[in-house]
Motif scaffolding. Structure first.
Motif, PDB file in Angstrom:
ATOM      1  N   LYS A 192       0.834  -1.208   0.000  1.00 60.77           N
ATOM      2  CA  LYS A 192       0.000   0.000   0.000  1.00 60.77           C
ATOM      3  C   LYS A 192       0.867   1.256   0.000  1.00 60.77           C
ATOM      4  CE  LYS A 192      -3.669   2.317   2.600  1.00 60.77           C
ATOM      5  NZ  LYS A 192      -2.981   3.600   2.601  1.00 60.77           N
ATOM      6  N   LEU A 195       2.228   1.822  -3.385  1.00 55.39           N
ATOM      7  CA  LEU A 195       1.199   2.367  -4.263  1.00 55.39           C
ATOM      8  C   LEU A 195       1.019   3.861  -4.023  1.00 55.39           C
ATOM      9  CD1 LEU A 195      -1.070   2.105  -6.348  1.00 55.39           C
ATOM     10  CD2 LEU A 195      -2.593   1.399  -4.455  1.00 55.39           C
ATOM     11  N   LYS A 398       0.025   1.055 -11.713  1.00 54.41           N
ATOM     12  CA  LYS A 398      -0.633  -0.209 -12.042  1.00 54.41           C
ATOM     13  C   LYS A 398       0.090  -1.395 -11.385  1.00 54.41           C
ATOM     14  CE  LYS A 398      -2.534   1.294 -16.502  1.00 54.41           C
ATOM     15  NZ  LYS A 398      -2.530   1.042 -17.963  1.00 54.41           N
ATOM     16  N   GLU A 401      -0.591  -1.476  -7.700  1.00 50.75           N
ATOM     17  CA  GLU A 401      -1.955  -1.958  -7.425  1.00 50.75           C
ATOM     18  C   GLU A 401      -2.014  -3.482  -7.517  1.00 50.75           C
ATOM     19  OE1 GLU A 401      -4.647   1.865  -8.891  1.00 50.75           O
ATOM     20  OE2 GLU A 401      -4.184   0.224 -10.292  1.00 50.75           O
TER      21      GLU A 401
END
Length: 620
Positions: A192, A195, A398, A401
């Motif tokens: 996370k 990201l 991307k 994720e």
């Protein structure tokens, strides 16, 4: 003594014996030779009450019954086994009685019924052998059941250990799964964070980033200057703390020297006080000895010694008290010096760390400044390359994720594994609790001993005899050394067999007892364990011995039989009497035999010999 009376305690080689040994001996002795009459054995399937009344259910240890229930086999089969043995005993006894009657009837003049007598005697001998074998089988079955009960308790203990081992393994596995879960949780958080950073990087290359980087350089430069000032201050404080430490160490060394001297003075005063006290006690002892004469120069001298010793003791104690006071003061001063030294050392450590932290802060500030300058250069370059980086940043988002989604899956899997492991721990703990409960139940049954056994048999009269005896306070149910313990019941079986083996070897039937006699023997044995006498709580005879460890047969049989043999040979020229012949001969000539033995035979401690215990054992 005659049958039915209590026997006086035998002379002893050693009056006091360990509690357990005395108790075991007395229990075995009482059970093995309480009566000369033929009674139903507690080791057969059924047992009559003391007055020949209602029979109790089949003998089965309460521990054995518990073990049977736990394994799915009820107590009924074991009881039936003993019932079958009892039936064989009863049939054999009936045959024995019939054969004995026929034998007695045929025992007239030899010339008239020799053939009938021989045939009846053969039937009698066969019946006796059959009865003895059946009784032995039932006794062995009883011993097996009691031992099985103890084995069940041991097995419960082993089950508990295995359950604990299983719980430990489950906890270890749960710990591994928890570590894996925590690792997955961290990986998910890292994904996370990656990201978030990728998203930030996608918009960070802007003119505003250049302005922020320039401000960061200015802030970093100011931080470097503040860190350098802090370092100079920390170094000055460190030097002061080092000086204080040197002074505190010097004060501590001086206090230790004074303390050592005070301790030496205190030790010397203690020694003098001890010597003065010893002299005082000796003077008092001399005075006490001299007081026997009531007057004279020795008495006056002793009295003066006491006065002098008392004065010396008082002076020594005064010095001792003074030294103790001085020692306490010096100890307090030494403790204070130690505290100050500790404080100085702690302060120095703090100041040293502060100096290290300050130096580190300067380095960190400089590094931050360098980084800020580098960031400024990078921001400028990033502004030029912003468009080129945008596509790469979008791809990084991307990728981040996808990485986060995978980490979330791993986290879910780790959570499931952890929950499964936790459930395994709970199940293992339940097994431990169940095994502990089983062990506690087995231990409780074992601790009840004879009380639990009699209750399981429905022999409440026997329980009441023990618990309501005149000297019931001498019984300690649950104590492994008490006569009620299952171990001692097993020992009693062994000693009973030993006595009966001797009776069989001299042509006598085996001694047997009832539940009530067992209970009475237990109550009496617990009394005689701590009191060198018979309890006399019940109307039966008993043999006691305190000085032969576990097996008293050496005294009751070997030594007392030796006294009897010497007496019959000396008085009547008769030798080789055993069993019923010896008992019948004693019944006719007991007074003369007792007198001769009292005058000519003695125990190891010099007291007169007796043969009452031996006669009790061979009573037909």
């Amino acid at each position: 003594m005659t049958q039915g009376n209590h026997f006086a305690a035998l002379p002893n080689k050693k009056i006091h014996t360990p509690k357990g040994i005395a108790r075991l001996t007395v229990t075995a002795a009482t059970m093995a030779a309480m009566t000369g009459s033929s009674l139903i054995s507690p080791f057969t399937a059924f047992a009559q009450t003391g007055d020949g009344g209602t029979q109790h259910p089949a003998v089965m240890s309460p521990i054995a019954a518990h073990a049977g229930a736990a394994s799915g086999t009820g107590a009924k089969s074991a009881a039936q086994t003993i019932a079958d043995l009892q039936k064989a005993v009863n049939e054999a006894k009936a045959k024995e009685d019939a054969a004995k009657a026929a034998y007695d009837e045929a025992a007239g003049p030899y010339n008239e019924a020799a053939s009938a007598r021989d045939q009846a005697k053969a039937s009698y001998d066969s019946a006796v052998n059959a009865g003895t074998a059946a009784d032995r089988a039932s006794m062995d079955e009883y011993a097996r059941q009691v031992a099985e009960g103890k084995d069940a308790a041991d097995a419960a203990g082993k089950d508990l250990e295995q359950a604990k081992a299983g719980l430990a393994d489950a906890k270890a596995d749960a710990s591994e799964k928890d570590e894996a879960y925590q690792s997955a949780l961290k990986a998910a958080q890292d994904a996370k964070d990656a990201l978030d950073k990728a998203k930030a990087d996608a918009v960070s290359a802007t003119p505003e980033a250049i302005s922020a980087a320039e401000q960061a350089v200015r802030d970093a430069q100011a931080a470097v200057e503040r860190a350098q000032a802090g370092l100079a201050n920390a170094n000055a404080t460190l030097a002061d703390a080092q000086s204080k430490l040197v002074a505190a160490q010097s004060a501590k060394d001086s206090a230790d020297a004074v303390l050592a001297a005070a301790q030496q003075n205190k030790d010397a005063a203690d020694a003098k006080a001890a010597a003065a006290s010893a002299a005082y006690e000796k003077a008092k002892a001399d005075l006490a000895a001299a007081e026997a004469g009531a007057s004279g120069p020795e008495y006056d001298a002793a009295k003066q010694k006491v006065a002098d010793a008392e004065a010396t003791l008082a002076a020594a104690r005064a010095v001792q008290s003074q030294c103790e006071s001085e020692l306490e003061q010096v100890q307090s001063a030494a403790a204070t010096a130690q505290t100050e030294l500790n404080d100085a050392q702690a302060s120095l450590s703090v100041k040293q760390q502060a100096a290290v932290d300050a130096a580190s802060g300067v380095n960190d500030a400089q590094s931050a400044l360098d980084a800020a300058n580098a960031d400024l250069d990078a921001a400028k370059q990033a502004n030029v390359d912003a468009i080129a980086k945008l596509d790469a940043a979008k791809q990084a988002v991307k990728d981040a994720e996808s990485a986060k989604a995978a980490a979330d899956v791993e986290l879910a899997n780790a959570k499931t594994a952890k929950d499964t492991a936790d459930a395994a721990v709970t199940a293992a703990q339940q097994k431990v609790d169940e095994a502990q409960a089983k062990l506690d139940s087995a231990d409780a049954q074992l601790k009840q001993g004879a009380i639990g056994f009699f209750r399981a048999m429905g022999a409440d009269d026997a329980v009441n005899i023990i618990l309501n005896a005149k000297y019931a306070g001498k019984t300690e149910v649950g104590n492994s050394k008490d006569a009620t313990s299952l171990d001692n019941m097993l020992n009693a079986i062994r000693w009973m067999k030993s006595v009966n083996d001797y009776r069989k070897s001299v042509g006598l039937s085996e001694l047997q007892v009832t539940y009530k006699l067992i209970a009475g023997a237990i109550a009496d044995a617990n009394y005689s364990d701590t009191v060198l006498d018979h309890a006399r709580q019940y109307d039966f005879a008993e043999n006691l011995a305190w000085n032969y460890g576990i097996d008293p047969s050496g005294q009751w049989i070997e030594q007392e039989k030796g006294f009897f043999d010497k007496a019959t040979e000396a008085l009547y020229g008769v030798t080789g009497l055993v069993g019923k012949d010896a008992y019948d001969f004693y019944a006719k000539n007991g007074v003369a035999i007792n007198h001769w033995i009292a005058d000519n035979c003695h125990w190891e401690n010099g007291s007169s010999g007796t043969v009452g215990h031996y006669m009790n054992i061979i009573n037909p």
